[in-house]
Every structure is written in structure tokens, then in C-alpha cells.
Design an enzyme around this catalytic site. Structure first.
Site, mmCIF file in Angstrom:
data_model
loop_
_atom_site.group_PDB
_atom_site.id
_atom_site.type_symbol
_atom_site.label_atom_id
_atom_site.label_comp_id
_atom_site.label_asym_id
_atom_site.label_seq_id
_atom_site.Cartn_x
_atom_site.Cartn_y
_atom_site.Cartn_z
ATOM 1 N N LYS A 10 -7.696 -5.725 15.267
ATOM 2 C CA LYS A 10 -8.742 -5.078 14.479
ATOM 3 C C LYS A 10 -10.141 -5.225 15.074
ATOM 4 C CE LYS A 10 -6.599 -4.340 10.090
ATOM 5 N NZ LYS A 10 -5.369 -5.164 10.097
ATOM 6 N N SER B 2 0.768 -7.279 16.931
ATOM 7 C CA SER B 2 -0.579 -6.881 16.506
ATOM 8 C C SER B 2 -1.466 -8.056 16.130
ATOM 9 C CB SER B 2 -0.479 -5.907 15.329
ATOM 10 O OG SER B 2 0.316 -6.452 14.292
ATOM 11 N N GLU C 39 -14.106 -1.993 3.703
ATOM 12 C CA GLU C 39 -13.118 -2.417 2.701
ATOM 13 C C GLU C 39 -12.158 -3.363 3.405
ATOM 14 O OE1 GLU C 39 -12.656 0.197 4.631
ATOM 15 O OE2 GLU C 39 -10.628 -0.290 5.322
HETATM 16 C C1 LIG Z 1 -4.207 -4.852 9.498
HETATM 17 C C2 LIG Z 1 -3.082 -5.260 10.334
HETATM 18 C C3 LIG Z 1 -1.995 -4.399 10.582
HETATM 19 C C4 LIG Z 1 -1.847 -3.048 9.947
HETATM 20 O O1 LIG Z 1 -2.847 -2.144 10.264
HETATM 21 P P1 LIG Z 1 -2.627 -0.935 11.297
HETATM 22 O O2 LIG Z 1 -3.866 -0.144 11.135
HETATM 23 O O3 LIG Z 1 -1.404 -0.207 10.871
HETATM 24 O O4 LIG Z 1 -2.482 -1.528 12.648
HETATM 25 C C5 LIG Z 1 -0.998 -4.809 11.452
HETATM 26 N N1 LIG Z 1 -1.036 -6.036 12.015
HETATM 27 C C6 LIG Z 1 -2.047 -6.902 11.789
HETATM 28 C C7 LIG Z 1 -2.013 -8.226 12.446
HETATM 29 C C8 LIG Z 1 -3.096 -6.555 10.937
HETATM 30 O O5 LIG Z 1 -4.089 -7.412 10.725
#
Ligand SMILES: *Cc1c(COP(=O)(O)O)cnc(C)c1O
Length: 398
Positions: A90, A378, A112
Site C-alpha cells: 500500500k 502482498s 478511508e
Molecule cells: C489492503 C491489503 C490487501 C487488499 O487490497 P488490494 O487493493 O486488493 O491489494 C491485500 N493485502 C494486504 C497485505 C493489504 O494490506
């Protein structure tokens, strides 16, 4: 040639567009008119790239997971977004949008947040860039994500709890939009995923596309070719997936596998599998797939993972599913938990619960031994340790 990129009207097939109140037209139009020019300028690129390198720690490694490869009978690489500063992908988006806000002369940043990850990333960059920062967060989430609330406060952000509706992400987003309507001139709204009115989905995808740019170079180095056979990622709103696939969207040699949150199961009424369960509708300014009842009322999603617990999905992803460019799999809470323990025990990496959904999709795909697979982790699992310990998968309980 067929393209899965956005068209000049801001649509991916029948999905996307900008369905916004009159009062926001000027702000969204200002953004639309400027974002490509700024993002493509040398001045922006230089500053963005140097922060991604020296502040975030990019490029994130492309790690050959040998034991997991053996388990799934393929060559499996993990794209390690969990190693970024603040622990997830992010931050890439937050830095990009706040650099853009500065170039548009905005001083006040709002955002948000659901689980708090986007709020923390935004508050982090606002501290770095000396910007006023206000984060809207549902009261329910404020209570269950206490540590992230404290992090945001320590970083100097004001956290405003939202008590409307179910007091979760959807309600926080509505409140952030209301704030933007009240302060259209000086405020920049940082959206945390590939959702919202055009140009947000495309802008966020471009800012996250550093992920696939790096995958290309890293695969070339490791494997002598710059594309994999499979790309895999989890989808909440869709930003880490969009970043992972961006430079491969129109390369049909590459299979795209997206994992959405099945919750307790897609037929249980406790699920966040929007692509499976949703119908076309409008949510937060975009036409996309939306979980809704017969009357078009948005239904409450459920997932063990706060970051995937959203009743909409990015219009890019809705179109990839509708055109069958992507294979979309619903991964349940239990499958994700088992996959998280598996990665932890085989590779010594504790993934975020969101990322564990992508890992949970591995057992649903039939790979050939020669397949090269890149799966994006992610985020890291530090924030989820309590959930992991309280929900030991049944296979590990004995
Ligand atoms: C917020 C988040 C997601 C989901 O958001 P996407 O916009 O679909 O990537 C996935 N993995 C992590 C670690 C997150 O913090």
C-alpha cells in the site's frame, strides 16, 4: 489488438466510469485532467523512484521458494511486497498519490481505511511530507484494529471513527467522500485500492505497476525470459493484483489467477467473494460487480481478512473476470489459514491473511513441472498473529 487496459472514457469493458455527486465533478475532473501528465513527467518519476528505492526499500525481492515449488510441482517465485516499509504494497500508492497532491497544490490529505493498513501507509507518507492527515475509520474497525489506530496517531494523523451503518470500511468510505464534498478546493482524497471513480482505478494501478515492472526484470535475470506462465495475487479492491499483472495484461501467454475471499464458503451468506456473488451495480463512484440483494441494497461482506472484506471490486478485475482473461477463485478462511501455516513452516515467511488467500489458490491450479509461477505476497503477517493463533487450522490442532 484486444486490450484489457482502460479506454479513453474511463471504462474497462462495461465496468468503471465516474458516478459522482455534482459537487465533486470539478475535483474528479481536475484529477482526471492531470494525473497522466504528472505521473509521466520526469520530475515526478525521479522523486517517486528515489523514494521507492531509499524509503520503501525497492525493488522488493523475487524469491525462489524451493520447498513450496516442490510441494506444488512448479517453479514458484514469491514477489515479496511484505518486505516493504510499513509491511505491504500500500505504501507504493500512498507515496505516489501524495506526491501528486503536492503537485496539485493540495495541503490537506484524507483517506478511508478498513483494517488500518492504508491509513497507516497514508499517515506515514503525510509525516514524511509534512501534510495534514485525516483518516476515516469505522468504529468497529477502530476497536478491532487498535494497534494500527495507535500507529496512525503516533504518526500525527487524526483518526475519525465513523458510527454510521455497520461502522466498517464501506461507511468510512462514504464519510471520506462527504468530507471531500465539504472541502473540494484544498483537500486531496487518497483512495487505497483500484476502486472509486475514474481516474482512481487506473491511477492506483499505474502507481502499483512498479511490481510487474520489477517482475519483468527479475524474471529475465533468474529465468532468461521476462514473463511467467502464471501470475497469482489476492483481490480485495484489487491494487496488489493490478500492480502484479499491469505489464502483462495484454500478454495472453501469461495466465492470471486472482484469489478472492470465500469467507466461510460462497453459499453460506458469510463471504466476500464479490466476483463470484456480485452483480453489476454502482459502488463508491464506479460501475462494477457489487454484492447486493434483490432490491439493489449492498449486502454486508464477511472474511476473516479485514483487507479483503469489501462488497465491491475494482472495475479492471470485474472486466478480467467477465472476459475470462483471469481465472478467479474463491478461497475460504480455512484454506487461507492452512496456506499461511504452510508458507510459514516451509519457507519461514509469515504472510498477511490477505496474501494467504493467494497462497490458498495454489492447490486449486494444476501446474505442469515446467511452469514458472509468480505469486505476490502482498504483506507481512505481524498484524494477524492473534488471528492465526486463535484460528489454528484443523490439521494442526492435534
Ligand atoms: C489492503 C491489503 C490487501 C487488499 O487490497 P488490494 O487493493 O486488493 O491489494 C491485500 N493485502 C494486504 C497485505 C493489504 O494490506
Amino acid at each position: 489488438m484486444r486490450t484489457y487496459q482502460i479506454n479513453s472514457e474511463g471504462y474497462y469493458g462495461e465496468f468503471g466510469g465516474a458516478y459522482i455527486p455534482e459537487i465533486l465533478h470539478r475535483c474528479v475532473e481536475e484529477l482526471r485532467a492531470n494525473y497522466r501528465r504528472v505521473l509521466d513527467s520526469d520530475d515526478f518519476k525521479t522523486e517517486f523512484d528515489s523514494l521507492l528505492r531509499d524509503y520503501v526499500g525497492r525493488p522488493s525481492p523475487l524469491y525462489l521458494a524451493r520447498r513450496l515449488s516442490e510441494r506444488y510441482g512448479c517453479t514458484l517465485y514469491l514477489k515479496r511486497e511484505d518486505l516493504n516499509h510499513t509491511g505491504a504494497h500500500k505504501i507504493n500508492n500512498a507515496i505516489g498519490q501524495i506526491l501528486l497532491a503536492r503537485r496539485m497544490g493540495k495541503r490537506r490529505i484524507i483517506a478511508e481505511t478498513g483494517a488500518g493498513q492504508h491509513g497507516v501507509a497514508t499517515a506515514t507518507v503525510c509525516a514524511l511530507m509534512d501534510m495534514e492527515c485525516i483518516i476515516y475509520m469505522g468504529k468497529t474497525d477502530v476497536d478491532r484494529q487498535h494497534v494500527n489506530v495507535e500507529r496512525m496517531k503516533m504518526l500525527g494523523a487524526e483518526v475519525r471513527p465513523v458510527t454510521a451503518g455497520n461502522m466498517t470500511l464501506k461507511d468510512a468510505t462514504n464519510e471520506a467522500i462527504r468530507d471531500w464534498c465539504r472541502h473540494p478546493a484544498d483537500t486531496y482524497y487518497v483512495i487505497g485500492s483500484t476502486v472509486g471513480p475514474h481516474p482512481y482505478p487506473d491511477m492506483v494501478a499505474r502507481l502499483q505497476s512498479v511490481i510487474s515492472r520489477e517482475i519483468k526484470a527479475q524474471l529475465l535475470e533468474h529465468e532468461g525470459r521476462d514473463y511467467p506462465d502464471y501470475l497469482m495475487a489476492c483481490v480485495g479492491g484489487g491494487s496488489n493484483a493490478a500492480g502484479t499483472i499491469f505489464h502483462y495484461l495484454d500478454d495472453e501467454r501469461v495466465h492470471i489467477v486472482l484469489a478472492e475471499a470465500g469467507g466461510k464458503g460462497t453459499d453460506t451468506g458469510l463471504s466476500a467473494a464479490t466476483i463470484r456473488l456480485g452483480r453489476p451495480g454502482i459502488i463508491h463512484g464506479a460501475r462494477t460487480l457489487v454484492m447486493q440483494d434483490e432490491d439493489g441494497q449492498i449486502t454486508e461482506p464477511y472474511s476473516i481478512s479485514a483487507g479483503l472484506d469489501y462488497p465491491g471490486v475494482g472495475p479492471l478485475h470485474a472486466n478480467l473476470a467477465a472476459t475470462r482473461r483471469a481465472q478467479v477463485l474463491a478461497v475460504t478462511d480455512d484454506e487461507a489459514l492452512r496456506a499461511a501455516y504452510e508458507l510459514t513452516r516451509l519457507e519461514g515467511i509469515i504472510p498477511a491473511l490477505e496474501s494467504a488467500h493467494a497462497l490458498g489458490a495454489l492447490s486449486k491450479v494444476h501446474f505442469r513441472p515446467s511452469d514458472i509461477v509468480v505469486l505476490t505476497v502482498s504483506g507481512r503477517g505481524d498484524k494477524d498473529i492473534e488471528t492465526y493463533l486463535n484460528n489454528l487450522p484443523t490439521t494442526l490442532q492435534a
